[in-house]
Design a protein around this motif. Structure first.
Motif, short mmCIF file in Angstrom:
data_model
loop_
_atom_site.label_atom_id
_atom_site.label_comp_id
_atom_site.label_asym_id
_atom_site.label_seq_id
_atom_site.Cartn_x
_atom_site.Cartn_y
_atom_site.Cartn_z
N ASN A 167 -17.83 99.68 93.39
CA ASN A 167 -17.29 98.32 93.45
C ASN A 167 -16.57 97.92 92.17
O ASN A 167 -16.26 96.74 91.97
CB ASN A 167 -18.42 97.32 93.74
N THR A 178 -14.06 95.52 101.03
CA THR A 178 -15.13 95.90 101.94
C THR A 178 -16.05 94.71 102.20
O THR A 178 -16.03 93.72 101.45
CB THR A 178 -15.97 97.06 101.37
N GLN A 179 -16.87 94.82 103.23
CA GLN A 179 -17.83 93.75 103.53
C GLN A 179 -18.82 93.57 102.38
O GLN A 179 -19.20 92.45 102.05
CB GLN A 179 -18.57 94.06 104.83
N GLU A 180 -19.21 94.67 101.77
CA GLU A 180 -20.13 94.59 100.63
C GLU A 180 -19.48 93.83 99.48
O GLU A 180 -20.12 92.97 98.85
CB GLU A 180 -20.52 95.99 100.17
N GLN A 181 -18.23 94.12 99.21
CA GLN A 181 -17.53 93.46 98.11
C GLN A 181 -17.32 91.98 98.40
O GLN A 181 -17.44 91.14 97.51
CB GLN A 181 -16.20 94.17 97.86
N GLN A 182 -17.02 91.65 99.63
CA GLN A 182 -16.86 90.24 100.00
C GLN A 182 -18.18 89.49 99.80
O GLN A 182 -18.19 88.36 99.33
CB GLN A 182 -16.39 90.12 101.45
N ALA A 183 -19.29 90.15 100.14
CA ALA A 183 -20.60 89.53 99.96
C ALA A 183 -20.91 89.33 98.48
O ALA A 183 -21.52 88.32 98.08
CB ALA A 183 -21.68 90.40 100.61
N GLN A 186 -18.95 86.38 97.36
CA GLN A 186 -19.55 85.17 97.93
C GLN A 186 -20.79 84.75 97.15
O GLN A 186 -21.03 83.55 96.94
CB GLN A 186 -19.91 85.40 99.40
#
Length: 306
Positions: A167, A178-183, A186
């Protein structure tokens, strides 16, 4: 010779200007101005300080704390907000002033005191909003992240990013998020948001759930903000001076404007010179947007008003 002709008047002003700052003779109230985006290190093309000056403002509050002739601060705010760090640092400094001196701080809102502008206003004992003020915008943003990877692929442009840690390059404009990075992103804004609403609830004596309900990022008019308990009065700087003088018996105090001015030779020479932005075509414009958009310091800033 041409340059000297253009800057002649500014040279004269630079050589003979007086850098005494403000003069006082007896007790006074300090009208301290926070105008523009609340960020540190703001300079123009020539490296001359421009807009709101963060460290200067903090230093001035320290000076006021140590000046027995100062009897209070009238904080004039005309700002769309700014960085989370800078907004909080100024908020904490204002609270330090109040706790150390036991003197009042009144906030006076100009055309806008949104997001970080409201954040610092929350430190005040009383908040006055002009009847045409836009305020609120209680929320956090990390900006807009651009993904141009498909556009690059269309034109046959390939990129390679070397990292250690999956990341480390998150937010890059040339790779999808990625979804992980967006989380992860957030979680950053969520934590800053909880800090913001907690301060508003504490300083304004409001229920935390009620603050969260109104803190959806929207902008409020002065009247709406007063109905919600975000401001105390609708009025001007003169109204705030009168209210503070009446409540704390400060009728013998002058009101002194504390405004940043660059008195350096370089600042006087080039402070009024405007350098146009030069762009060369659509691709250059696109890259400028992407570059600016992908600088994502987390901020208390109103997108509409900045």
């Amino acid at each position: 010779m041409l340059i000297l002709g253009l800057f002649g008047l500014n040279v004269k002003r630079a050589l003979f200007s007086d850098d005494r700052g403000y003069e006082v003779d007896g007790p006074y109230l300090a009208a301290l101005y926070v105008e523009g985006t609340i960020l540190a290190g703001q300079v123009d093309t020539f490296g001359i300080a421009t807009g709101y000056q963060h460290q200067w403002t903090l230093d001035k509050i320290d000076e006021l704390m140590n000046d027995p002739e100062n009897k209070g601060i009238l904080l004039f705010i005309d700002s769309p907000g700014g960085g989370v760090y800078e907004s909080d640092e100024l908020y904490l400094k204002l609270n330090e002033y109040k706790e150390t001196t036991e003197r009042p701080v009144y906030a006076v809102m100009g055309s806008m005191a949104a997001s970080g502008g409201y954040y610092i206003a929350a430190a005040a004992d009383e908040i006055f909003a002009n009847r045409n003020t836009w305020t609120g915008s209680i929320g956090v943003t990390i900006g807009t992240l651009y993904d141009i990877s498909e556009l690059l692929e269309k034109y046959g442009v390939k990129t390679v990013t070397i990292t250690a840690g999956r990341n480390k390059a998150m937010g890059s404009s040339v790779e999808p998020l990625t979804q992980e990075q967006q989380a992860i992103f957030q979680s950053l804004v969520d934590e800053a948001y909880e800090q913001f609403v907690g301060i508003v609830a504490e300083e304004r004596n409001l229920d935390l759930d009620a603050v969260k309900n109104l803190a959806d990022g929207r902008v409020y008019t002065a009247k709406q903000a007063m109905e919600l308990g975000l401001v105390d009065s609708i009025g001007t700087m003169e109204d705030a001076v009168y209210a503070m003088s009446e409540k704390y018996d400060l009728w013998d105090c002058d009101v002194i404007d504390i405004v940043y001015q660059d008195h350096s030779l370089w600042g006087n020479l080039f402070g009024s010179v405007k350098i146009p932005d030069l762009k060369s075509g659509d691709v250059s414009a696109l890259l400028e947007v992407v570059e600016g958009g992908n600088r994502f310091p987390i901020s208390y800033e109103c997108e509409l008003l900045k």
